[in-house]
Write a protein that holds these residues in place. Sequence first.
Motif, mmCIF file in Angstrom:
data_model
loop_
_atom_site.group_PDB
_atom_site.id
_atom_site.type_symbol
_atom_site.label_atom_id
_atom_site.label_comp_id
_atom_site.label_asym_id
_atom_site.label_seq_id
_atom_site.Cartn_x
_atom_site.Cartn_y
_atom_site.Cartn_z
ATOM 1 N N TYR A 77 1.140 -1.197 -0.093
ATOM 2 C CA TYR A 77 0.387 0.326 0.090
ATOM 3 C C TYR A 77 0.608 1.208 0.106
ATOM 4 C CZ TYR A 77 1.179 -1.289 4.809
ATOM 5 O OH TYR A 77 1.938 -1.511 6.320
ATOM 6 N N CYS A 78 2.129 1.490 -0.123
ATOM 7 C CA CYS A 78 3.104 2.694 1.043
ATOM 8 C C CYS A 78 3.513 2.782 -0.507
ATOM 9 C CB CYS A 78 3.629 1.827 2.091
ATOM 10 S SG CYS A 78 5.114 3.954 1.862
ATOM 11 N N GLU A 171 -1.112 -2.410 11.632
ATOM 12 C CA GLU A 171 -2.164 -1.675 9.740
ATOM 13 C C GLU A 171 -3.401 -3.020 10.280
ATOM 14 O OE1 GLU A 171 -1.029 -0.146 8.436
ATOM 15 O OE2 GLU A 171 2.179 0.099 9.236
ATOM 16 N N PRO A 240 -7.581 6.652 6.610
ATOM 17 C CA PRO A 240 -8.285 5.988 5.369
ATOM 18 C C PRO A 240 -6.816 5.748 4.751
ATOM 19 C CG PRO A 240 -9.007 8.602 5.604
ATOM 20 C CD PRO A 240 -7.988 8.239 6.746
ATOM 21 N N PHE A 241 -7.434 4.735 4.161
ATOM 22 C CA PHE A 241 -6.400 4.132 2.865
ATOM 23 C C PHE A 241 -6.533 5.497 2.617
ATOM 24 C CE2 PHE A 241 -6.064 2.091 -1.064
ATOM 25 C CZ PHE A 241 -5.227 1.937 -1.155
ATOM 26 N N ILE A 242 -5.227 5.682 0.907
ATOM 27 C CA ILE A 242 -5.473 6.415 0.090
ATOM 28 C C ILE A 242 -4.756 5.698 -0.291
ATOM 29 C CG2 ILE A 242 -5.459 8.499 -0.812
ATOM 30 C CD1 ILE A 242 -5.418 9.913 2.245
HETATM 31 N N1 5AD Z 1 -2.669 5.005 2.114
HETATM 32 C C1 5AD Z 1 -3.015 5.396 3.821
HETATM 33 N N2 5AD Z 1 -2.098 5.376 4.838
HETATM 34 C C2 5AD Z 1 -0.517 4.828 4.298
HETATM 35 N N3 5AD Z 1 -0.009 4.342 5.012
HETATM 36 C C3 5AD Z 1 0.488 3.534 4.191
HETATM 37 N N4 5AD Z 1 0.120 4.046 3.201
HETATM 38 C C4 5AD Z 1 -0.449 4.450 3.439
HETATM 39 C C5 5AD Z 1 -1.599 4.944 2.317
HETATM 40 N N5 5AD Z 1 -1.945 4.760 0.647
HETATM 41 C C6 5AD Z 1 0.086 4.576 6.574
HETATM 42 C C7 5AD Z 1 0.799 3.673 6.967
HETATM 43 C C8 5AD Z 1 1.549 3.014 8.089
HETATM 44 C C9 5AD Z 1 1.924 4.496 8.556
HETATM 45 C C10 5AD Z 1 2.949 5.401 9.035
HETATM 46 O O1 5AD Z 1 1.233 5.613 7.287
HETATM 47 O O2 5AD Z 1 -0.649 2.830 7.768
HETATM 48 O O3 5AD Z 1 1.689 2.846 9.017
#
Ligand code: 5AD
Length: 358
Positions: A77-78, A171, A240-242
């Motif tokens: 995701y990162c 996570e 939120p996941f982005i």
């Molecule tokens: N969207 C949202 N949060 C994220 N993190 C990493 N990538 C994303 C993403 N795409 C969050 C993770 C990590 C924190 C530093 O940032 O939960 O632990």
Amino acid sequence: MPDTLPLSRGMELIDRLSVDHELELGEYEGLVASFCPELASYAAGRACEARRSVYGDDVFIRGLIEIGSYCRNDCLYCGLRRSNRGAERYRLSREEILACCEEGYRLGFRTFVLQGGEDAAFTDEVVCDIVASIKEAHPDCAVTLSLGERSRESYRALFDAGADRYLLRHETADRAHYAQLHPAGLSWERRMACLRELSDIGYQVGCGFMVGSPHQTSATLARDLKLVEGFRPAMCGIGPFIPHHATPFAHEPAGSAELTCYLLSLLRLIDPGLLLPATTALGTLDARGHERGMLAGANVVMPNLSPITVRRKYELYDNKACAGSEAAEGLAELSRRMEAIGYHVVVDRGDVRRRATE
Ligand code: 5AD
């Protein structure tokens, strides 16, 4: 997918959670699956009462210094994942980090959070020296580290050098889901062991999770809530996941600000003393994210104190906010916005408050 609960049943569970601070896993799952504006607003009202009983209307701030964007990991995701060859990498020097703290102190920050990717250049020796120097210059400040998984000896050395707190998001509390978000080399068991070690050493520990990450369900979110109930962290960071364009999840939908706020409320009810940030991801997705977070039960904001020149490079996800009230220089704006909804940004270390029996 569990059946959604009738509104009256959802409210009854929220009332029970406000008093007992615990529920069965299936009850959490029912509450998550039954998310709707009416239930969320009911939970938010209860959550604000709970927060007020411990923290009043104070908003704690932390200066977030993103010390480096090199990362050995490849989390799906990162945006800082190793496979993202397009990412511009940087690493701050000791002097740059100390200068950020100097500036932050002047602005009113009494906690500095040093966050970065897992970078072998940040050895124990290097980080211990930086932590000790910050504590020497600002003995009235707390230092929080957020540098990922390290050995128990390393965590111990950093604690002995003066670090007070450690943030390591779990996570997801679901082992199978963890494997869907991370490459084979990373394990949920190791993550949990790290959190346990940090807590045993004496850190105030923060865990946390993304809301709306790919493959997440109400069942996995229920496990996240149950984990917080059992582990009792000092802080829990959720946002939120982005999606980030250069990751395997580039085309996955973003999480929702509303669901994030509802979960903030449930977390507040699980532990009225929990430190709950209205995160940058929430502020990125919603221009009024900080206000929404507070009104749902959050009590912390972590404005960006990194040098302006590197802010764009710490790109966890696309369009990550780093201006206005997300920025340390925007503190006056943040204060104004908080005052407008009845909250006050305070100059304080902002330590966790626990009930006398704990
Ligand atoms: N969207 C949202 N949060 C994220 N993190 C990493 N990538 C994303 C993403 N795409 C969050 C993770 C990590 C924190 C530093 O940032 O939960 O632990």
